[in-house]
Motif scaffolding. Structure first.
Motif, short mmCIF file in Angstrom:
data_model
loop_
_atom_site.label_atom_id
_atom_site.label_comp_id
_atom_site.label_asym_id
_atom_site.label_seq_id
_atom_site.Cartn_x
_atom_site.Cartn_y
_atom_site.Cartn_z
N GLY A 153 -76.70 -4.96 -21.31
CA GLY A 153 -77.42 -5.63 -22.56
C GLY A 153 -78.31 -5.92 -23.71
N GLU A 154 -77.35 -5.02 -24.20
CA GLU A 154 -77.39 -4.51 -26.00
C GLU A 154 -77.29 -6.01 -26.53
OE1 GLU A 154 -80.12 -3.13 -27.82
OE2 GLU A 154 -80.52 -1.07 -25.64
N ASN A 155 -76.89 -7.02 -26.29
CA ASN A 155 -75.10 -8.07 -27.01
C ASN A 155 -76.16 -8.17 -28.28
OD1 ASN A 155 -74.89 -8.08 -24.41
ND2 ASN A 155 -76.19 -10.45 -24.22
N GLN A 156 -77.07 -7.68 -28.73
CA GLN A 156 -78.25 -8.38 -30.29
C GLN A 156 -76.61 -6.66 -31.13
OE1 GLN A 156 -78.00 -11.46 -30.51
NE2 GLN A 156 -78.58 -10.80 -32.37
N LYS A 157 -76.90 -5.71 -30.56
CA LYS A 157 -75.86 -4.99 -30.97
C LYS A 157 -75.05 -4.72 -31.08
CE LYS A 157 -79.68 -1.34 -30.19
NZ LYS A 157 -79.89 0.47 -30.00
N VAL A 158 -74.24 -5.36 -29.97
CA VAL A 158 -73.26 -5.86 -29.94
C VAL A 158 -72.48 -6.38 -30.59
CG1 VAL A 158 -70.92 -6.71 -28.60
CG2 VAL A 158 -73.19 -5.50 -27.81
N LEU A 159 -73.22 -7.83 -31.05
CA LEU A 159 -72.64 -8.89 -32.47
C LEU A 159 -72.74 -7.81 -33.43
CD1 LEU A 159 -74.69 -11.64 -30.36
CD2 LEU A 159 -72.13 -11.33 -30.96
N GLN A 160 -74.28 -6.89 -33.93
CA GLN A 160 -73.53 -5.93 -35.53
C GLN A 160 -72.45 -5.05 -34.88
OE1 GLN A 160 -77.62 -3.32 -35.92
NE2 GLN A 160 -79.01 -5.78 -35.46
N ILE A 161 -72.58 -4.83 -34.32
CA ILE A 161 -70.89 -4.22 -34.13
C ILE A 161 -70.07 -4.66 -34.72
CG2 ILE A 161 -69.26 -2.26 -33.18
CD1 ILE A 161 -72.40 -1.74 -30.86
N LEU A 162 -69.47 -5.74 -34.32
CA LEU A 162 -68.75 -6.70 -34.43
C LEU A 162 -68.53 -7.29 -35.83
CD1 LEU A 162 -68.59 -8.23 -30.59
CD2 LEU A 162 -66.91 -6.65 -31.51
N TYR A 163 -69.72 -7.64 -36.14
CA TYR A 163 -69.53 -8.19 -37.28
C TYR A 163 -69.26 -7.22 -38.07
CZ TYR A 163 -71.61 -10.39 -41.66
OH TYR A 163 -71.75 -10.66 -42.76
N TRP A 164 -70.22 -6.74 -38.24
CA TRP A 164 -69.52 -5.44 -39.23
C TRP A 164 -68.03 -4.32 -38.66
CZ3 TRP A 164 -71.90 -5.65 -43.78
CH2 TRP A 164 -73.23 -6.38 -43.62
N LEU A 165 -67.60 -4.67 -38.49
CA LEU A 165 -66.01 -4.45 -38.16
C LEU A 165 -65.48 -5.31 -38.44
CD1 LEU A 165 -66.18 -2.58 -34.09
CD2 LEU A 165 -65.45 -1.39 -36.93
N SER A 166 -65.87 -6.78 -38.68
CA SER A 166 -64.77 -8.00 -39.22
C SER A 166 -64.69 -7.76 -40.82
CB SER A 166 -65.92 -9.08 -38.58
OG SER A 166 -65.61 -9.32 -37.16
N GLN A 167 -66.27 -7.02 -41.28
CA GLN A 167 -66.62 -7.30 -42.43
C GLN A 167 -65.87 -5.95 -43.31
OE1 GLN A 167 -67.03 -8.88 -44.89
NE2 GLN A 167 -68.60 -10.18 -44.25
N ASN B 253 -67.18 -12.13 -27.05
CA ASN B 253 -68.68 -13.16 -28.01
C ASN B 253 -67.17 -14.56 -28.44
OD1 ASN B 253 -70.81 -14.33 -29.04
ND2 ASN B 253 -69.18 -13.84 -30.99
N ASN B 254 -66.47 -14.57 -27.04
CA ASN B 254 -65.28 -15.56 -26.64
C ASN B 254 -64.59 -16.00 -28.17
OD1 ASN B 254 -65.90 -16.04 -24.53
ND2 ASN B 254 -68.09 -17.41 -25.52
N GLY B 255 -64.20 -15.10 -28.57
CA GLY B 255 -63.55 -15.39 -30.05
C GLY B 255 -64.30 -15.96 -31.22
N VAL B 256 -65.51 -15.53 -31.63
CA VAL B 256 -66.08 -16.32 -32.67
C VAL B 256 -66.49 -15.36 -33.59
CG1 VAL B 256 -68.38 -17.70 -33.34
CG2 VAL B 256 -66.56 -17.95 -31.27
N ILE B 257 -66.46 -14.93 -33.92
CA ILE B 257 -67.26 -13.95 -35.66
C ILE B 257 -68.41 -14.26 -35.63
CG2 ILE B 257 -66.83 -12.99 -37.52
CD1 ILE B 257 -63.86 -14.14 -37.75
N PRO B 258 -69.20 -13.59 -35.05
CA PRO B 258 -70.23 -13.09 -35.57
C PRO B 258 -71.11 -13.61 -36.83
CG PRO B 258 -69.70 -11.25 -34.16
CD PRO B 258 -68.86 -11.82 -34.81
N SER B 259 -72.40 -14.50 -36.59
CA SER B 259 -72.66 -14.44 -37.59
C SER B 259 -73.44 -13.28 -38.73
CB SER B 259 -73.95 -15.30 -37.76
OG SER B 259 -73.62 -16.61 -36.52
N LEU B 260 -74.11 -13.34 -40.04
CA LEU B 260 -74.76 -11.74 -40.92
C LEU B 260 -76.08 -11.97 -39.53
CD1 LEU B 260 -74.87 -10.27 -42.91
CD2 LEU B 260 -76.28 -12.07 -43.94
N PRO B 261 -75.78 -10.05 -38.90
CA PRO B 261 -76.90 -10.01 -38.59
C PRO B 261 -78.14 -9.69 -39.19
CG PRO B 261 -75.20 -8.17 -38.15
CD PRO B 261 -74.38 -9.33 -39.31
N THR B 262 -79.56 -9.95 -38.69
CA THR B 262 -80.56 -9.74 -39.46
C THR B 262 -81.22 -7.98 -39.13
OG1 THR B 262 -81.89 -10.19 -38.68
CG2 THR B 262 -81.24 -11.52 -40.25
#
Length: 163
Positions: free
Chosen positions: A88-102, A8-17
């Motif tokens: 191509g499951e980018n949304q799942k990757v972003l969810q994982i990254l978001y919750w790992l960040s939390q 995610n280019n070093g950007v913390i993902p937004s809160l997933p829905t």
């Protein structure tokens, strides 16, 4: 940290829905949900960690932290974000990254009484050092990063000892 930089280019993902109330049949979604629930249930007034610290059960408090670290590791091993990204499951990757960040946000707060310098290094990398500076003894719950928060550089947390 490295996965957020890579995926995610070093950007913390937004809160997933996502619906966190209902158990998922998909093992990846369920693993994400379980970590999310651990993060959400970290209310400072009721969390297990806070109770252990208040009761001065330091050994058990450290076990609690390690349990959370292991859960993050298990999430990574179970979900294999590198394979999801290739599929191509980018949304799942972003969810994982978001919750790992939390989870890392929580871990930084929890390790502060034991390893304050390490906690501050993590907090700086995740742009939450202000929270730690304001009140290191008060966890602030789920952190809502502003849009497009880029991770900072992270210093080596545990330098190798030389003989």
């Amino acid at each position: 940290h490295a996965m957020i930089v890579k995926y995610n280019n070093g950007v913390i993902p937004s809160l997933p829905t996502a619906n966190l109330k209902e158990k998922s049949e998909d093992p990846i979604d369920e693993a994400i949900r379980q970590l999310a629930l651990v993060c959400i249930q970290n209310d400072p007034s009721t969390s297990e960690f806070s109770k252990l610290m208040k009761d001065r059960e330091l050994s058990r408090a450290l076990e609690h932290i390690w349990s959370k670290i292991k859960q993050c590791d298990q999430l990574i091993n179970t979900t294999e974000p590198w394979k999801l990204e290739k599929a191509g499951e980018n949304q799942k990757v972003l969810q994982i990254l978001y919750w790992l960040s939390q989870a890392i946000h929580t871990i930084a707060w929890e390790i502060y009484p034991f390893l304050p310098e390490t906690a501050v290094k993590i907090a700086k990398a995740y742009n939450i050092e202000k929270l730690l500076d304001e009140n290191p003894n008060m966890f602030h719950g789920i952190h809502e990063w502003e849009d497009e928060v880029k991770l900072g550089e992270i210093e080596q947390l545990f330098p190798r000892l030389t003989a």
